[in-house]
Design an enzyme around this catalytic site. Structure first.
Site, PDB file in Angstrom:
ATOM      1  CE1 TYR A  37      -3.824   2.436   0.938  1.00  0.00           C
ATOM      2  CE2 TYR A  37      -2.140   3.421   2.335  1.00  0.00           C
ATOM      3  CZ  TYR A  37      -3.367   3.479   1.715  1.00  0.00           C
ATOM      4  OH  TYR A  37      -4.149   4.602   1.868  1.00  0.00           O
ATOM      5  CE  LYS A  78      -2.856   5.552  -1.176  1.00  0.00           C
ATOM      6  NZ  LYS A  78      -3.965   6.230  -1.892  1.00  0.00           N
TER       7      LYS A  78
END
Length: 223
Positions: free
Chosen positions: A125, A129
């Site tokens: 994750y 990003k």
């Protein structure tokens, strides 16, 4: 009212919905274009909805002829059901939007990522990003503002047990997080949204990263 226009991606999300409401009540933008998958109920006539297929974003190139682009797109692996689908929403769409924004020489591109974003992270994750941040920075946009909130609080459409628990304890935990730890305090989605709006109203060239405590301080000074 300024004769400026804005484009918002992710208007139905936690931060995006708050942002649209804020932009519509301020006088900086004359028109606010929303790229949505389904129609939203809106009170402001300044908001113009465009129901589109995000997988065909290039077809809507002309909608990026605006002053500023706000990207509040984001999902979870659980909701996306696969890493590939997650990456499409959190990396491919924001990057493609950034490329279109760069083509039209927008004044500013404003995107919400997450605390801990890093292309070198071992956490998928956080790595995605970070990768989207790096790619957008390489596009040489006139002005790129990256907002990295910690735990976001607000009324979500979907129930997330872990985040709901964290929201319950954050009012007691936040005052204990001081000094370098204050960036780990939870932050309201509306605070992030207002920080984005305030930042856009004072445009500066370059690439900037806004952390949670900086957003909170900016909004507190404005109040």
């Amino acid at each position: 009212m300024e004769n400026k226009t804005a484009l918002v991606l992710g208007a139905s999300g936690l931060v995006g919905a708050a942002l649209v409401e804020i932009l519509a009540t301020r006088d900086y933008y004359q028109q606010i274009h929303l790229l949505v998958r389904r129609p939203l109920q809106l009170a402001s006539g300044r908001c113009i909805q465009h129901v589109i297929d995000m997988d065909e974003l290039q077809r809507y190139n002309h909608l990026f002829e605006v002053n500023d682009v706000f990207c509040c797109l984001g999902t979870t692996i659980k909701k996306a059901k696969s890493r590939e689908a997650f990456r499409r929403v959190d990396y491919e769409y924001p990057v493609e939007a950034g490329q279109l924004a760069a083509q039209h020489h927008v004044d500013g591109y404003y995107i919400v990522t997450a605390m801990g974003a890093s292309s070198r992270s071992s956490i998928f994750y956080s790595r995605v990003k970070g990768e989207v941040e790096d790619k957008l920075a390489s596009l040489q946009l006139r002005s790129l503002h990256i907002f990295r909130p910690s735990l976001l609080t607000g009324n979500r459409e979907e129930y997330r047990f872990g985040e709901r628990v964290a929201e319950k304890i954050s009012p007691f935990l936040n005052p204990l997080l001081v000094g370098p730890l204050k960036n780990y305090r939870s932050i309201k989605a509306s605070t992030v949204a207002l920080s984005m709006a305030l930042t856009a109203e004072k445009p500066v060239k370059g690439t900037y990263v806004h952390l949670s405590h900086q957003m909170a301080d900016q909004v507190a000074r404005h109040s």
